[in-house]
Design a protein around this motif. Structure first.
Motif, short mmCIF file in Angstrom:
data_model
loop_
_atom_site.label_atom_id
_atom_site.label_comp_id
_atom_site.label_asym_id
_atom_site.label_seq_id
_atom_site.Cartn_x
_atom_site.Cartn_y
_atom_site.Cartn_z
N GLY A 116 0.82 -1.21 0.00
CA GLY A 116 0.00 0.00 0.00
C GLY A 116 0.85 1.25 0.00
N ARG A 117 1.90 1.24 0.81
CA ARG A 117 2.84 2.37 0.82
C ARG A 117 3.53 2.52 -0.53
N ALA A 118 3.86 1.38 -1.14
CA ALA A 118 4.49 1.42 -2.46
C ALA A 118 3.56 2.09 -3.48
N TRP A 119 2.27 1.77 -3.42
CA TRP A 119 1.30 2.40 -4.32
C TRP A 119 1.25 3.91 -4.09
N VAL A 120 1.20 4.33 -2.83
CA VAL A 120 1.17 5.77 -2.51
C VAL A 120 2.44 6.44 -3.04
N ASN A 121 3.59 5.82 -2.82
CA ASN A 121 4.85 6.39 -3.30
C ASN A 121 4.88 6.47 -4.82
N LEU A 122 4.46 5.41 -5.48
CA LEU A 122 4.48 5.38 -6.94
C LEU A 122 3.56 6.46 -7.52
N LEU A 169 2.56 11.64 -10.09
CA LEU A 169 1.66 12.79 -10.19
C LEU A 169 2.23 14.10 -9.65
N PHE A 170 3.12 14.02 -8.67
CA PHE A 170 3.58 15.24 -8.02
C PHE A 170 5.08 15.49 -8.14
N LEU A 171 5.90 14.51 -7.75
CA LEU A 171 7.34 14.75 -7.69
C LEU A 171 7.95 14.99 -9.07
N ILE A 172 7.68 14.11 -10.01
CA ILE A 172 8.27 14.26 -11.35
C ILE A 172 7.79 15.56 -12.02
N PRO A 173 6.48 15.83 -12.08
CA PRO A 173 6.07 17.09 -12.71
C PRO A 173 6.59 18.33 -11.98
N GLY A 174 6.62 18.30 -10.65
CA GLY A 174 7.11 19.44 -9.88
C GLY A 174 8.58 19.71 -10.13
N CYS A 175 9.37 18.66 -10.09
CA CYS A 175 10.81 18.81 -10.35
C CYS A 175 11.05 19.28 -11.78
N TRP A 176 10.33 18.66 -12.72
CA TRP A 176 10.50 19.04 -14.13
C TRP A 176 10.15 20.50 -14.34
N LEU A 177 9.10 20.98 -13.69
CA LEU A 177 8.69 22.37 -13.81
C LEU A 177 9.80 23.30 -13.33
N VAL A 178 10.38 23.01 -12.18
CA VAL A 178 11.45 23.86 -11.65
C VAL A 178 12.68 23.80 -12.55
N ILE A 179 13.06 22.60 -12.99
CA ILE A 179 14.24 22.47 -13.86
C ILE A 179 14.02 23.22 -15.17
N ALA A 180 12.87 23.03 -15.77
CA ALA A 180 12.59 23.66 -17.07
C ALA A 180 12.53 25.18 -16.96
N THR A 181 11.97 25.70 -15.88
CA THR A 181 11.85 27.15 -15.75
C THR A 181 13.13 27.79 -15.21
N SER A 182 13.95 27.05 -14.51
CA SER A 182 15.18 27.64 -13.95
C SER A 182 16.34 27.56 -14.93
N TRP A 183 16.26 26.72 -15.93
CA TRP A 183 17.38 26.48 -16.83
C TRP A 183 17.88 27.79 -17.47
N LYS A 184 16.97 28.56 -18.05
CA LYS A 184 17.36 29.80 -18.71
C LYS A 184 17.83 30.83 -17.69
N LEU A 229 18.89 16.28 -8.97
CA LEU A 229 19.19 15.20 -8.02
C LEU A 229 17.91 14.70 -7.34
N LEU A 230 17.01 15.63 -7.01
CA LEU A 230 15.73 15.24 -6.41
C LEU A 230 14.89 14.44 -7.40
N LEU A 231 14.88 14.86 -8.66
CA LEU A 231 14.14 14.14 -9.70
C LEU A 231 14.70 12.72 -9.87
N LEU A 232 16.02 12.60 -9.92
CA LEU A 232 16.63 11.27 -10.04
C LEU A 232 16.27 10.39 -8.85
N GLN A 233 16.33 10.97 -7.64
CA GLN A 233 16.00 10.17 -6.46
C GLN A 233 14.52 9.80 -6.48
N GLY A 234 13.68 10.69 -7.00
CA GLY A 234 12.27 10.37 -7.16
C GLY A 234 12.06 9.23 -8.14
#
Length: 177
Positions: free
Chosen positions: A90-96, A101-116, A150-155
């Motif tokens: 059950g915990r694995a499902w919550v983590n997955l 839904l949250f970690l990958i899109p959130g990290c990607w948003l910060v990386i994409a907007t901070s790059w420039k 690094l956070l995205l990779l760990q996610g």
């Protein structure tokens, strides 16, 4: 294929473990810098812009670069009223689901907007606008993109471990070993 996923996750986990050791030494450095700043302010009635900026540069480094290490060791704040009562699967499902839904899109948003933003800072070798400040502000801005990477990779590692647990390939006990 499963062994390749485990090797990939192990490489990410090892990287963030090594980064965490570096961050721990930077934390000690921050304590020393704050101590010197306080002594200078209260005993000698003087303060330096460089020292004050160094404090927040080191704090930003610790916070941003150490986020992946913190996730590796499940140290982020979690409201686990329900989570703690779930089975390992059950915990694995919550983590997955959380990673997807949250970690990958959130990290990607910060990386994409901070790059420039970070690239511009590096291209002009941005420094402090204050006289006597740190001339290398572009370095601390770079930690934003690197830290979230690094956070995205760990996610990704966390999500893959969760997927392996959902599939019954991992038991969840490997994390505690």
């Amino acid at each position: 294929m499963l062994n390749l996923l485990k090797i990939f996750c192990g490489a990410i986990d090892s990287t963030n473990e090594a980064v965490g050791r570096i961050v721990s030494w930077v934390s000690l450095l921050l304590v020393l810098v704050v101590f010197v700043d306080v002594v200078m302010r209260y005993l000698f009635k003087t303060s330096f812009v460089f020292t004050q900026e160094l404090e927040w540069h080191l704090f930003a480094f610790i916070f941003l670069i150490g986020a992946g290490y913190t996730l590796l060791h499940d140290g982020h704040v979690r409201v686990d009223i329900i989570y703690q009562r779930l089975s390992i699967k059950g915990r694995a499902w919550v983590n997955l689901i959380g990673v997807i839904l949250f970690l990958i899109p959130g990290c990607w948003l910060v990386i994409a907007t901070s790059w420039k933003f970070v690239g511009n800072s590096f291209s002009m070798l941005e420094g402090s606008p204050d006289p006597g400040g740190i001339p290398y502000r572009f370095i601390v801005k770079g930690t934003m993109t690197v830290g979230y990477a690094l956070l995205l990779l760990q996610g990704l590692s966390m999500g893959l471990h969760a997927l392996l647990q959902v599939l019954g390939v991992e038991t969840g006990e490997e994390e505690n070993a």
